[in-house]
Scaffold this motif. Structure first.
Motif, mmCIF file in Angstrom:
data_model
loop_
_atom_site.group_PDB
_atom_site.id
_atom_site.type_symbol
_atom_site.label_atom_id
_atom_site.label_comp_id
_atom_site.label_asym_id
_atom_site.label_seq_id
_atom_site.Cartn_x
_atom_site.Cartn_y
_atom_site.Cartn_z
ATOM 1 N N ALA A 16 0.818 -1.213 0.000
ATOM 2 C CA ALA A 16 0.000 0.000 0.000
ATOM 3 C C ALA A 16 0.851 1.263 0.000
ATOM 4 C CB ALA A 16 -0.947 -0.004 1.203
ATOM 5 N N TYR A 33 -5.423 21.848 7.402
ATOM 6 C CA TYR A 33 -6.625 21.797 6.573
ATOM 7 C C TYR A 33 -7.840 22.163 7.409
ATOM 8 C CZ TYR A 33 -9.823 20.321 2.960
ATOM 9 O OH TYR A 33 -10.801 20.310 2.003
ATOM 10 N N PRO A 35 -20.140 -2.399 -4.433
ATOM 11 C CA PRO A 35 -20.475 -1.190 -3.672
ATOM 12 C C PRO A 35 -21.496 -0.332 -4.405
ATOM 13 C CG PRO A 35 -18.107 -1.459 -3.903
ATOM 14 C CD PRO A 35 -18.739 -2.440 -4.795
ATOM 15 N N VAL A 49 -22.624 10.894 -0.203
ATOM 16 C CA VAL A 49 -21.482 10.894 -1.114
ATOM 17 C C VAL A 49 -21.877 10.481 -2.532
ATOM 18 C CG1 VAL A 49 -19.771 10.495 0.660
ATOM 19 C CG2 VAL A 49 -20.785 8.566 -0.488
ATOM 20 N N PHE A 85 -20.813 12.674 -5.316
ATOM 21 C CA PHE A 85 -19.418 12.667 -5.764
ATOM 22 C C PHE A 85 -19.317 12.175 -7.206
ATOM 23 C CE2 PHE A 85 -16.714 12.394 -1.655
ATOM 24 C CZ PHE A 85 -17.434 13.442 -1.125
ATOM 25 N N ARG A 120 -12.894 20.382 -4.101
ATOM 26 C CA ARG A 120 -12.021 20.467 -5.276
ATOM 27 C C ARG A 120 -11.653 21.908 -5.601
ATOM 28 N NH1 ARG A 120 -13.267 15.333 -8.096
ATOM 29 N NH2 ARG A 120 -11.959 13.987 -6.800
ATOM 30 N N LEU A 172 -15.318 8.016 2.121
ATOM 31 C CA LEU A 172 -14.886 8.731 0.919
ATOM 32 C C LEU A 172 -14.439 10.150 1.257
ATOM 33 C CD1 LEU A 172 -17.224 7.930 -2.066
ATOM 34 C CD2 LEU A 172 -14.837 7.399 -1.759
ATOM 35 N N ILE A 173 -15.161 10.791 2.180
ATOM 36 C CA ILE A 173 -14.790 12.160 2.561
ATOM 37 C C ILE A 173 -13.449 12.143 3.297
ATOM 38 C CG2 ILE A 173 -15.512 14.186 3.855
ATOM 39 C CD1 ILE A 173 -18.398 13.287 3.434
ATOM 40 N N TRP A 174 -13.266 11.155 4.177
ATOM 41 C CA TRP A 174 -11.969 11.024 4.858
ATOM 42 C C TRP A 174 -10.856 10.836 3.838
ATOM 43 C CZ3 TRP A 174 -11.053 12.845 9.294
ATOM 44 C CH2 TRP A 174 -11.955 12.744 10.347
ATOM 45 N N LEU A 226 -10.729 11.953 0.818
ATOM 46 C CA LEU A 226 -10.421 13.251 0.203
ATOM 47 C C LEU A 226 -9.552 14.098 1.126
ATOM 48 C CD1 LEU A 226 -13.831 14.157 -1.414
ATOM 49 C CD2 LEU A 226 -11.666 13.863 -2.569
ATOM 50 N N LEU A 227 -9.868 14.071 2.435
ATOM 51 C CA LEU A 227 -9.072 14.866 3.379
ATOM 52 C C LEU A 227 -7.640 14.347 3.456
ATOM 53 C CD1 LEU A 227 -11.561 15.392 6.358
ATOM 54 C CD2 LEU A 227 -10.956 16.962 4.544
ATOM 55 N N PRO A 279 -2.441 4.688 -2.466
ATOM 56 C CA PRO A 279 -3.092 3.790 -1.505
ATOM 57 C C PRO A 279 -2.882 4.178 -0.042
ATOM 58 C CG PRO A 279 -1.243 2.716 -2.571
ATOM 59 C CD PRO A 279 -1.468 3.987 -3.307
ATOM 60 N N THR A 332 -12.883 -1.154 -2.207
ATOM 61 C CA THR A 332 -12.937 -1.116 -3.660
ATOM 62 C C THR A 332 -13.411 0.233 -4.173
ATOM 63 O OG1 THR A 332 -15.144 -2.031 -3.568
ATOM 64 C CG2 THR A 332 -13.362 -3.575 -3.897
ATOM 65 N N ILE A 333 -14.016 1.060 -3.297
ATOM 66 C CA ILE A 333 -14.568 2.312 -3.837
ATOM 67 C C ILE A 333 -13.673 3.514 -3.595
ATOM 68 C CG2 ILE A 333 -16.951 1.616 -3.754
ATOM 69 C CD1 ILE A 333 -17.112 3.368 -1.170
ATOM 70 N N ILE A 359 -12.055 5.527 -6.290
ATOM 71 C CA ILE A 359 -12.809 6.424 -7.161
ATOM 72 C C ILE A 359 -12.378 7.873 -6.955
ATOM 73 C CG2 ILE A 359 -15.131 7.319 -7.574
ATOM 74 C CD1 ILE A 359 -16.101 4.430 -7.141
ATOM 75 N N VAL A 360 -11.991 8.242 -5.726
ATOM 76 C CA VAL A 360 -11.516 9.607 -5.498
ATOM 77 C C VAL A 360 -9.992 9.674 -5.567
ATOM 78 C CG1 VAL A 360 -13.521 10.314 -4.184
ATOM 79 C CG2 VAL A 360 -11.584 9.328 -3.004
#
Lengths: 298, 289
Positions: free
Chosen positions: A49, A66, A151, A241, A244, A259, B142-144, B146-147, B156, B229-230, B233-234
């Protein structure tokens, strides 16, 4: 009043200690081996990773800065001030955002409702105690598995191409994923019912649907409702989300703000989402406790 | 036979008079049910109207979806180079899920101890840690992601951190609930032998909660291989990046191949963790020595 317990002599104590150490040694060795394997896997996956602790340490300030930035106005007459000094400026788009938030909840609600209906219709066919046909049963089970493994965002991406941008693909994606997740839980509930009432109604000549209505439903309904409520909370979070990828709701505005670096908007939107999810979390938890206590009442 | 059924039949009015609640629900109960159903289905219909559902849009969408599914067959990665890229991304996803879950469990455990009523330091700390966990849980993975991309860049590693942070909230809550549900008797036993607070937790509570916690961690590892797996996407690594890309470029055979890969991976991990869970729970159920 004070009594002292007689203490074992040292040699007898030593024998006991020895026995204890012998007893735990094997267990300890096994635990150590287990920990070593886990640590080895950790390093392996850290390598795969691309974990870079130096980068994390070097840039860790970014994480807090941030949060610092999203808590500060960056433009207009109030630039440089903390956001909470001027709530009206902070939540300048409240009307629009509340409408989007309501849409998000609606997407979660419709997705949950459609998914629960689908799961309800199919779960009796997936329960081993009601469905004697093994082919149909495992077919339905595989369908549930597929729906809950893919998902919802992936379903949404595919549905967007079929149905066009907007909330429809979001609702359908959530519904499909929910059907898979709830279907499995519902089928397990049905498999755990008391079969006596089923036998009773079968013995009176009831049909399959009558058996389900009068012998199964009264036993499972409150559990079904409880799981559905739990899912509703998860789905509202998921719906936040969906935007998105362009599938409606408040996510669209959030990702735009992230963004395009509209910092104050990011914090306002995050706060709104957290508040909504928390309120729904607390509300559904109450309802679930009420349902469960009703179940346990004789 | 006939006589007895006639007997019940003739008794029916009398029975109904004696036990009315078993023949028909009281009207208040019925009104409540009807009311709830009306409100829920009203909201349902309103939702359809508000979110612009229309029959022809749905029908044409389903038609297009059918075409897409036909285009997906047979699953095909396209080329060997792509195949190996996909396999590498899959390994990345598993690594993200594993590391994220494990780190989350390690961080969440002390927080869970502090957030549980019976092991906390004081009420204020307990309340504060509960709210902290609630706040963390309110934000989607997903938001995490992005942060965290802001902090460590695309890749990764951001995914690992995202899964970790969002799971800390859930784990903290689950762990503290497991600790609160622990039996008090072993703790009392240790107090009676003069054990300190740490001894109480180590020997009185940990052995009880460890199998529960291990089961939960395994379960979340499974579910994180799905949600892992998602996050691609971001841009936070893993197979999601390729999945989103193949969908956007309309490479449908590669899409179905990727979905198939994910299904196989999840099935394998489910099977593995089910075995592991049985081993852990089985060990804890052995009679104590």
């Amino acid at each position: 009043m004070a009594t002292s317990l007689p203490r074992l002599t040292d040699d007898r104590l030593a024998a006991l200690m020895q026995a204890y150490h012998d007893a735990v040694r094997a267990k300890r060795l096994r635990s150590m081996a287990f920990v070593c394997i886990v640590i080895g896997l950790m390093f392996l996956s850290g390598w795969v990773a691309q974990v870079d602790l130096f980068k994390l340490v070097a840039n860790f300030g970014n994480f807090f800065s941030y949060f610092d930035r999203i808590m500060t106005f960056d433009s207009g007459p109030v630039a440089g001030q903390r956001v909470w000094t001027d709530p009206a400026e902070w939540f300048w788009g409240l009307r629009k955002w509340l409408i989007l938030l309501a849409d998000t909840i609606l997407i979660g609600y419709l997705g949950t409702a459609l998914g629960a209906i689908g799961a309800f219709l199919l779960c009796f066919s997936a329960a081993a105690n009601l469905m004697p046909n093994p082919w149909l049963r495992s077919g339905v089970k595989r369908l549930f598995e597929f729906c809950r493994t893919v998902p919802e965002i992936v379903f949404a991406l595919i549905f967007i191409i079929a149905f066009g941008l907007g909330p429809i693909p979001g609702v359908l994606a959530i519904a499909l994923h929910t059907m898979g997740a709830l279907g499995k839980l519902f089928a397990e509930v049905v498999e755990n019912i008391d079969m006596k009432s089923v036998e009773g109604s079968v013995s009176t000549g009831a049909s399959f649907s009558q058996t389900v209505r009068f012998a199964v439903l009264p036993q499972v309904l409150s559990n079904f409702a409880s799981y559905t409520l739990l899912r509703f909370e998860i789905n509202v979070r998921g719906a936040s989300v969906m935007g998105f990828v362009g599938a409606g709701g408040i996510g669209q505005d959030l990702i735009e703000a992230i963004r395009k670096f509209y910092y104050a908007d990011v914090s306002a939107l995050l706060l709104l989402i957290i508040l909504t999810v928390t309120v729904i979390d607390l509300g559904t938890e109450r309802l679930r406790h009420a349902l469960i206590s009703r179940e346990e009442r004789p | 036979m006939k006589a007895s059924s006639q007997g019940i039949g003739s008794d029916l009015p009398a029975l109904k008079a004696r036990y009315p609640e078993h023949f028909a629900a009281s009207w208040t109960k019925r009104a409540a049910v009807v009311g709830v159903v009306t409100v829920l289905s009203g909201l349902f219909l309103f939702g359809f109207w508000r979110l612009d559902f229309s029959l022809d849009r749905i029908l044409s969408g389903i038609g297009k979806l059918g075409t897409l599914v036909l285009l997906m067959l047979p699953p095909n990665p396209g080329s060997w180079a792509k195949f190996f890229t996909f396999i590498h991304a899959l390994a990345e996803t598993v690594a993200i899920a594993f590391l994220g879950t494990l780190l989350a469990a390690l961080v969440a455990f002390p927080i869970g101890l502090v957030a549980a009523r019976n092991t906390t330091v004081n009420r204020l700390v307990q309340f504060a840690s509960r709210r902290l966990l609630d706040g963390i849980r309110g934000i989607d993975t997903l938001i995490w992601a992005l942060l965290w991309i802001n902090v460590v860049g695309l890749g990764p590693f951001a995914g690992v951190l995202a899964i970790m942070t969002s799971d800390i909230g859930t784990f903290g809550k689950l762990f503290s609930e497991a600790i609160e549900a622990a039996d008090r008797k072993p703790v009392e036993g240790i107090i009676s032998t003069g054990g300190t607070r740490l001894h109480q937790i180590r020997f009185g509570i940990l052995p009880q909660v460890f199998p529960v916690i291990a089961g939960q961690v395994l379960y979340f590892f499974e579910s994180n291989t799905r949600s892992g797996t998602i996050i691609g996407i971001v841009g936070a690594g893993g197979i999601g990046l390729h999945l989103a890309e193949q969908i956007r470029t309309l490479e449908w055979q590669a899409v179905s191949f990727l979905v198939l890969l994910i299904l196989v991976m999840v099935a394998v991990i489910d099977a593995l963790s089910a075995r592991l869970r049985r081993a852990i729970i089985g060990r804890s159920q052995q009679p104590p020595m």
